[in-house]
Motif scaffolding. Structure first.
Motif, PDB file in Angstrom:
ATOM      1  N   ALA A  80       1.900   8.210  10.951  1.00  0.00           N
ATOM      2  CA  ALA A  80       1.198   7.791  12.165  1.00  0.00           C
ATOM      3  C   ALA A  80      -0.059   8.601  12.441  1.00  0.00           C
ATOM      4  CB  ALA A  80       2.156   7.868  13.351  1.00  0.00           C
ATOM      5  N   ASP A  81      -0.064   9.894  12.105  1.00  0.00           N
ATOM      6  CA  ASP A  81      -1.235  10.718  12.426  1.00  0.00           C
ATOM      7  C   ASP A  81      -2.258  10.768  11.295  1.00  0.00           C
ATOM      8  OD1 ASP A  81       0.064  12.246  10.583  1.00  0.00           O
ATOM      9  OD2 ASP A  81       0.440  13.955  11.896  1.00  0.00           O
ATOM     10  N   GLY A  82      -2.100   9.904  10.290  1.00  0.00           N
ATOM     11  CA  GLY A  82      -3.090   9.808   9.233  1.00  0.00           C
ATOM     12  C   GLY A  82      -2.859  10.718   8.044  1.00  0.00           C
ATOM     13  N   ARG A  83      -1.724  11.409   8.000  1.00  0.00           N
ATOM     14  CA  ARG A  83      -1.439  12.288   6.863  1.00  0.00           C
ATOM     15  C   ARG A  83      -0.682  11.524   5.780  1.00  0.00           C
ATOM     16  NH1 ARG A  83       1.239  17.478   9.704  1.00  0.00           N
ATOM     17  NH2 ARG A  83       1.928  15.867  11.175  1.00  0.00           N
ATOM     18  N   TRP A  84      -0.956  11.944   4.535  1.00  0.00           N
ATOM     19  CA  TRP A  84      -0.194  11.420   3.403  1.00  0.00           C
ATOM     20  C   TRP A  84       1.000  12.348   3.180  1.00  0.00           C
ATOM     21  CZ3 TRP A  84      -1.399   6.763   1.589  1.00  0.00           C
ATOM     22  CH2 TRP A  84      -2.715   6.298   1.705  1.00  0.00           C
ATOM     23  N   ARG A  85       2.180  11.827   3.389  1.00  0.00           N
ATOM     24  CA  ARG A  85       3.398  12.610   3.186  1.00  0.00           C
ATOM     25  C   ARG A  85       4.443  11.679   2.564  1.00  0.00           C
ATOM     26  NH1 ARG A  85       6.226  14.460   8.396  1.00  0.00           N
ATOM     27  NH2 ARG A  85       4.540  15.979   8.635  1.00  0.00           N
ATOM     28  N   LEU A  86       4.469  11.670   1.251  1.00  0.00           N
ATOM     29  CA  LEU A  86       5.347  10.736   0.547  1.00  0.00           C
ATOM     30  C   LEU A  86       6.722  11.353   0.318  1.00  0.00           C
ATOM     31  CD1 LEU A  86       2.396   9.761  -0.145  1.00  0.00           C
ATOM     32  CD2 LEU A  86       3.399   8.703  -2.158  1.00  0.00           C
ATOM     33  N   PRO A  87       7.762  10.533   0.366  1.00  0.00           N
ATOM     34  CA  PRO A  87       9.107  11.060   0.110  1.00  0.00           C
ATOM     35  C   PRO A  87       9.200  11.625  -1.299  1.00  0.00           C
ATOM     36  CG  PRO A  87       9.121   8.652   0.084  1.00  0.00           C
ATOM     37  CD  PRO A  87       7.776   9.072   0.579  1.00  0.00           C
ATOM     38  N   ALA A  88       9.881  12.773  -1.421  1.00  0.00           N
ATOM     39  CA  ALA A  88      10.057  13.413  -2.730  1.00  0.00           C
ATOM     40  C   ALA A  88      11.314  14.265  -2.700  1.00  0.00           C
ATOM     41  CB  ALA A  88       8.848  14.272  -3.093  1.00  0.00           C
ATOM     42  N   ARG A  89      12.017  14.303  -3.805  1.00  0.00           N
ATOM     43  CA  ARG A  89      13.206  15.140  -3.970  1.00  0.00           C
ATOM     44  C   ARG A  89      13.061  15.906  -5.281  1.00  0.00           C
ATOM     45  NH1 ARG A  89      13.406  13.494   0.447  1.00  0.00           N
ATOM     46  NH2 ARG A  89      15.146  12.542   1.612  1.00  0.00           N
ATOM     47  N   GLN A  90      13.908  16.900  -5.466  1.00  0.00           N
ATOM     48  CA  GLN A  90      13.839  17.673  -6.703  1.00  0.00           C
ATOM     49  C   GLN A  90      13.963  16.787  -7.931  1.00  0.00           C
ATOM     50  OE1 GLN A  90      15.940  21.605  -6.825  1.00  0.00           O
ATOM     51  NE2 GLN A  90      16.704  20.914  -4.828  1.00  0.00           N
ATOM     52  N   ALA A  91      14.798  15.758  -7.821  1.00  0.00           N
ATOM     53  CA  ALA A  91      14.997  14.874  -8.967  1.00  0.00           C
ATOM     54  C   ALA A  91      13.718  14.142  -9.348  1.00  0.00           C
ATOM     55  CB  ALA A  91      16.103  13.865  -8.657  1.00  0.00           C
ATOM     56  N   ASP A  92      12.749  14.054  -8.408  1.00  0.00           N
ATOM     57  CA  ASP A  92      11.493  13.358  -8.678  1.00  0.00           C
ATOM     58  C   ASP A  92      10.432  14.278  -9.287  1.00  0.00           C
ATOM     59  OD1 ASP A  92      12.630  11.127  -7.366  1.00  0.00           O
ATOM     60  OD2 ASP A  92      12.003  11.936  -5.417  1.00  0.00           O
ATOM     61  N   VAL A  93      10.714  15.580  -9.358  1.00  0.00           N
ATOM     62  CA  VAL A  93       9.689  16.566  -9.693  1.00  0.00           C
ATOM     63  C   VAL A  93      10.014  17.225 -11.031  1.00  0.00           C
ATOM     64  CG1 VAL A  93       8.525  18.672  -8.913  1.00  0.00           C
ATOM     65  CG2 VAL A  93       9.262  16.956  -7.249  1.00  0.00           C
ATOM     66  N   ASP A  94       8.984  17.535 -11.768  1.00  0.00           N
ATOM     67  CA  ASP A  94       9.136  18.227 -13.048  1.00  0.00           C
ATOM     68  C   ASP A  94       9.910  19.534 -12.830  1.00  0.00           C
ATOM     69  OD1 ASP A  94       8.751  19.690 -15.445  1.00  0.00           O
ATOM     70  OD2 ASP A  94       6.860  18.661 -15.817  1.00  0.00           O
ATOM     71  N   PRO A  95      11.036  19.751 -13.542  1.00  0.00           N
ATOM     72  CA  PRO A  95      11.813  20.988 -13.358  1.00  0.00           C
ATOM     73  C   PRO A  95      10.999  22.247 -13.631  1.00  0.00           C
ATOM     74  CG  PRO A  95      13.065  19.353 -14.607  1.00  0.00           C
ATOM     75  CD  PRO A  95      11.668  18.832 -14.488  1.00  0.00           C
ATOM     76  N   ARG A  96      10.001  22.144 -14.487  1.00  0.00           N
ATOM     77  CA  ARG A  96       9.174  23.318 -14.789  1.00  0.00           C
ATOM     78  C   ARG A  96       8.415  23.765 -13.537  1.00  0.00           C
ATOM     79  NH1 ARG A  96       6.943  25.230 -19.712  1.00  0.00           N
ATOM     80  NH2 ARG A  96       6.496  27.438 -19.368  1.00  0.00           N
ATOM     81  N   PHE A  97       7.975  22.825 -12.735  1.00  0.00           N
ATOM     82  CA  PHE A  97       7.293  23.194 -11.488  1.00  0.00           C
ATOM     83  C   PHE A  97       8.243  23.937 -10.559  1.00  0.00           C
ATOM     84  CE2 PHE A  97       6.663  22.186  -6.996  1.00  0.00           C
ATOM     85  CZ  PHE A  97       5.445  22.804  -6.771  1.00  0.00           C
ATOM     86  N   ILE A  98       9.473  23.455 -10.436  1.00  0.00           N
ATOM     87  CA  ILE A  98      10.443  24.109  -9.563  1.00  0.00           C
ATOM     88  C   ILE A  98      10.662  25.552 -10.024  1.00  0.00           C
ATOM     89  CG2 ILE A  98      12.802  24.050  -8.699  1.00  0.00           C
ATOM     90  CD1 ILE A  98      11.127  21.767  -7.645  1.00  0.00           C
ATOM     91  N   ALA A  99      10.801  25.738 -11.330  1.00  0.00           N
ATOM     92  CA  ALA A  99      11.013  27.088 -11.863  1.00  0.00           C
ATOM     93  C   ALA A  99       9.809  27.977 -11.589  1.00  0.00           C
ATOM     94  CB  ALA A  99      11.293  27.011 -13.359  1.00  0.00           C
ATOM     95  N   MET A 100       8.596  27.451 -11.738  1.00  0.00           N
ATOM     96  CA  MET A 100       7.388  28.236 -11.490  1.00  0.00           C
ATOM     97  C   MET A 100       7.228  28.540 -10.006  1.00  0.00           C
ATOM     98  SD  MET A 100       4.868  26.266 -14.199  1.00  0.00           S
ATOM     99  CE  MET A 100       3.375  27.139 -13.733  1.00  0.00           C
ATOM    100  N   LEU A 101       7.572  27.601  -9.154  1.00  0.00           N
ATOM    101  CA  LEU A 101       7.484  27.813  -7.708  1.00  0.00           C
ATOM    102  C   LEU A 101       8.410  28.944  -7.277  1.00  0.00           C
ATOM    103  CD1 LEU A 101       6.558  26.876  -4.855  1.00  0.00           C
ATOM    104  CD2 LEU A 101       8.549  25.339  -4.871  1.00  0.00           C
ATOM    105  N   ILE A 102       9.669  28.880  -7.685  1.00  0.00           N
ATOM    106  CA  ILE A 102      10.633  29.915  -7.314  1.00  0.00           C
ATOM    107  C   ILE A 102      10.254  31.246  -7.954  1.00  0.00           C
ATOM    108  CG2 ILE A 102      13.045  30.628  -7.549  1.00  0.00           C
ATOM    109  CD1 ILE A 102      13.811  27.679  -7.291  1.00  0.00           C
ATOM    110  N   GLY A 103       9.820  31.224  -9.205  1.00  0.00           N
ATOM    111  CA  GLY A 103       9.436  32.449  -9.886  1.00  0.00           C
ATOM    112  C   GLY A 103       8.263  33.145  -9.229  1.00  0.00           C
TER     113      GLY A 103
END
Length: 709
Positions: free
Chosen positions: A75-98
């Motif tokens: 409603a306020d003009g922001r792009w915020r698409l639904p996403a879950r871990q299953a939708d994201v490259d596992p390598r990114f998750i590992a790099m984010l936490i690391g």
């Protein structure tokens, strides 16, 4: 005595120390109680963290395979698409936490060791921040509250909120919240919006360089925006890579290769495929977060590109619409409403798959199918293509010529107008309209106009979607095929009932068999595609509709405002695009079905005598026309031939009706050089009035007076 005095003083000091310690302890307990009360008070007023499923996200429109067609902003003009871990490259998750929170799996919202380390580094560096102490949970707390954390009280609130989050949500849910809420610059929130905007792809597969950039951006999303500050973005990305090498998450070789990758310097457009259908789906169910269309994204994007590529040759304000459906299920697999949704010059926002237009000759297959069904005709029946009038209505062939006696197969394959109108008069325009309605069509008739024979040649308003539904019925053995474009939608918008008969199976097959023999366009490869073209009066609409054993495709070309488009026709403009569209379906298409058992397959000579020649049930209503008419120029008009510029063009005189050979005159002087042509050219010797006349083989004539200049 002295010894006793010393003992007394010692007792008094011990008593004072005891009282002081008690007072200090009481003060300490009071302070601790106050702190505990303050913490408890703050925690009692903290909001319960949202479940990831309850976070407001962009409405998304998906294809039949759950792939993104079009997202919308919140409603306020922001792009915020639904996403879950299953939708994201596992390598990114590992790099984010690391990089952000190596003890994420172990702490309960706050990593006190990291906070202590950050505080020590801050003091040692003279007030410069060396490393942050915020955990991913604390960052999620800040994102949920959308509040700064510069002050001590704000930091305390963030810490307490992190503890509350950990109490209510598990680690997976916390990561999901981060993946949806993390800021990436401008109006981008969440990993999915970022990958679409910066890389033009979903986050399921990312390079090491892409993942490192996405780890770096949320720390300072505006200062590191790659579309505005690419150097800052690159530096931040490389810093992330260096630290991940130090912690062993990324190898040195991977980091060096990633640093050579370019940083994106511009934002990409978000997907906008099947934009018209997406708008319609959202308007129909505005509260739904996810809309699933029957569209196949790969086919849709290919045909959108085809329309954009081909429309340039048609005209600056022209558009193209393409619709593809599976005639077994009724699913719409592609719907291109215009050649460019955002192209204002072509009125791209108008969905031309649903706009009512004149269908030209595309209704002729149904006309002949009704005659086959009624036993009035057979594809091998003979019929006359000659000047014919019905009261005040005298139809003409597209080229103004006549073929004499032809078979009905030839009449339909060549799209001759006069035989079609003769047959329509026999079966009745009302019956034609009734069968159109069975196919799901809601025809639009001219105001204050009775149902007449002109509807057979395009004198009625229908849409591309209507015609695709009609031809789907022809392909499906004569049974109505309700179309749908959204899963869960009532097929055909409730207009066509599945299983209702548009034609008998034998009549539908006979029509399809004729259309399958129509030669393909010059650029089209020979294939078993049954198709028909049409061109509306004044070259306003060009059509091509065809089907094979599984799919039906319709193509419309014209201008959305309804003005003529010079040079377009169904055969030369729309048909090549139709065959290109079939080519996008792939090489393994299903063939047309064999003839039903009750179909009479015969040539003209072997037909039963009543079927050898088509005879109107009331032949008295079919009469020859009243004679030739000069169709151009019209009487009393002024024709600009460029005489005043000294190099005038010849005047083209066109005649309709009548029987050749023709003799043309200009001011009584004969001009005829090609007596069997219906067009004659005359070169004036100056400006002024001229009387043009024509006489046909029967001595009938017509004349007009015009001013040439």
């Amino acid at each position: 005595m002295a010894q006793a005095a010393m003992k007394e003083r010692s007792r008094r000091w011990r008593r004072r120390l005891f009282v002081g310690a008690g007072v200090l302890g009481l003060v300490g307990l009071t302070a601790a109680g106050l702190v505990a009360w303050l913490v408890a008070d703050i925690e009692s007023r903290l909001p319960i963290p949202p479940d990831p499923a309850a976070v407001a996200t962009s409405t998304v429109v998906l294809d039949r395979n759950q792939r993104l067609l079009r997202p919308f902003t919140i409603a306020d003009g922001r792009w915020r698409l639904p996403a879950r871990q299953a939708d994201v490259d596992p390598r990114f998750i590992a790099m984010l936490i690391g990089y952000e929170d190596r003890r994420f799996a172990d702490h309960h919202g706050v990593d006190y060791r990291a906070l202590g380390r950050a505080a020590g580094q801050f003091v040692a560096a003279g007030g410069r921040i060396v490393s942050g102490g915020s955990t991913l949970t604390m960052q999620v707390a800040r994102l949920i509250e959308e509040a700064p954390t510069r002050s001590a009280s704000a930091k305390l609130r963030q810490i307490l909120m992190a503890r509350t989050i950990e109490h209510h949500l598990d680690k997976d849910a916390i990561l999901d919240l981060y993946l949806m809420l993390a800021p990436y610059g401008g109006n981008l929130e969440g990993i999915r919006a970022a990958t679409l905007a910066y890389f033009g792809k979903e986050p399921g597969r990312l390079t090491v360089a892409e993942a490192a950039l996405l780890v770096a951006l949320p720390q300072s999303p505006e200062a590191r925006r790659p579309d505005r500050f690419p150097d800052a973005a690159r530096a931040a990305r490389d810093q992330v890579l260096d630290r991940l090498v130090a912690t062993g998450v990324v190898s040195a070789e991977e980091a060096q290769a990633a640093k050579r990758d370019r940083v994106p310097t511009a934002r990409r457009f978000f997907p906008m495929h099947a934009a018209h259908l997406a708008d319609q789906a959202v308007a129909a169910a505005p509260d739904a977060a996810v809309h699933r269309l029957t569209i196949d994204r790969d086919l849709q994007t290919g045909l959108e590109a085809l329309a954009r590529d081909r429309v340039a040759a048609v005209g600056k304000r022209a558009s193209i619409a393409i619709l593809v459906a599976d005639h077994h299920t009724g699913d719409v697999l592609a719907s291109v409403g215009s050649a460019g949704f955002l192209d204002d010059a072509r009125a791209g926002h108008v969905d031309m798959t649903r706009a009512p237009r004149s269908p030209g000759s595309t209704l002729k297959p149904l006309i002949y199918g009704l005659a086959f069904e009624e036993g009035l005709a057979h594809p091998a029946s003979l019929i006359d293509d000659r000047p014919t009038g019905f009261g005040g209505y005298a139809p003409q062939n597209f080229d103004g010529d006549f073929r004499g006696t032809v078979t009905i197969r030839e009449a339909l394959a060549q799209s001759l107008n006069i035989p079609a109108v003769v047959v329509l008069d026999a079966v009745g325009p009302a019956r034609l309209l009734a069968r159109m309605k069975r196919a799901g069509i809601t025809p639009e008739l001219p105001r204050a106009s009775a149902t007449g024979l002109a509807i057979g040649l395009g004198g009625v308003g229908v849409s591309l979607r209507d015609l695709v539904g009609l031809y789907a019925a022809l392909a499906a053995g004569g049974e109505a095929v309700p179309l749908r474009s959204t899963f869960g939608e009532a097929q055909g918008d409730g207009r066509a009932a599945a299983g209702s008969s548009v034609l008998t199976s034998s009549a539908a097959w006979q029509v399809a068999d004729i259309l399958a023999d129509v030669p393909p366009p010059v650029t089209g490869s020979p294939d078993q595609i049954a198709y028909k073209t049409g061109t509306s009066y004044g070259y306003r609409d060009a059509w091509a509709i065809g089907f094979d054993g599984a799919h039906v495709i319709g193509v419309w070309i014209g201008r959305p405002d309804g003005t003529p488009v010079s040079g377009v026709s169904g055969a030369t403009t729309a048909a090549p695009i139709l065959f290109e569209a079939f080519g996008r379906l792939g090489p393994h298409r299903r063939l047309l079905p064999p003839a039903p058992a009750d179909v009479l397959v015969a040539n003209t000579a072997s037909l039963p005598p009543p079927l050898r020649r088509f005879r109107h049930p009331d032949a008295a209503v079919v009469a020859e026309d009243a004679g030739p008419q000069i169709a151009f120029p019209q009487n009393g008009v002024a024709v600009d031939l460029g005489i005043r510029f000294g190099d005038p063009e010849p005047l083209a005189i066109k005649v309709r009706n009548g029987a050749p050979p023709f003799t043309f005159f200009a001011n009584g002087v004969p001009l005829a050089r090609k007596p069997f042509d219906r067009t004659e050219l005359w070169q004036p010797d100056g400006a002024g009035y001229v009387t043009l006349s024509v006489v046909d083989a029967s001595g009938r004539s017509d004349r007009v007076t015009v001013f040439v200049e």
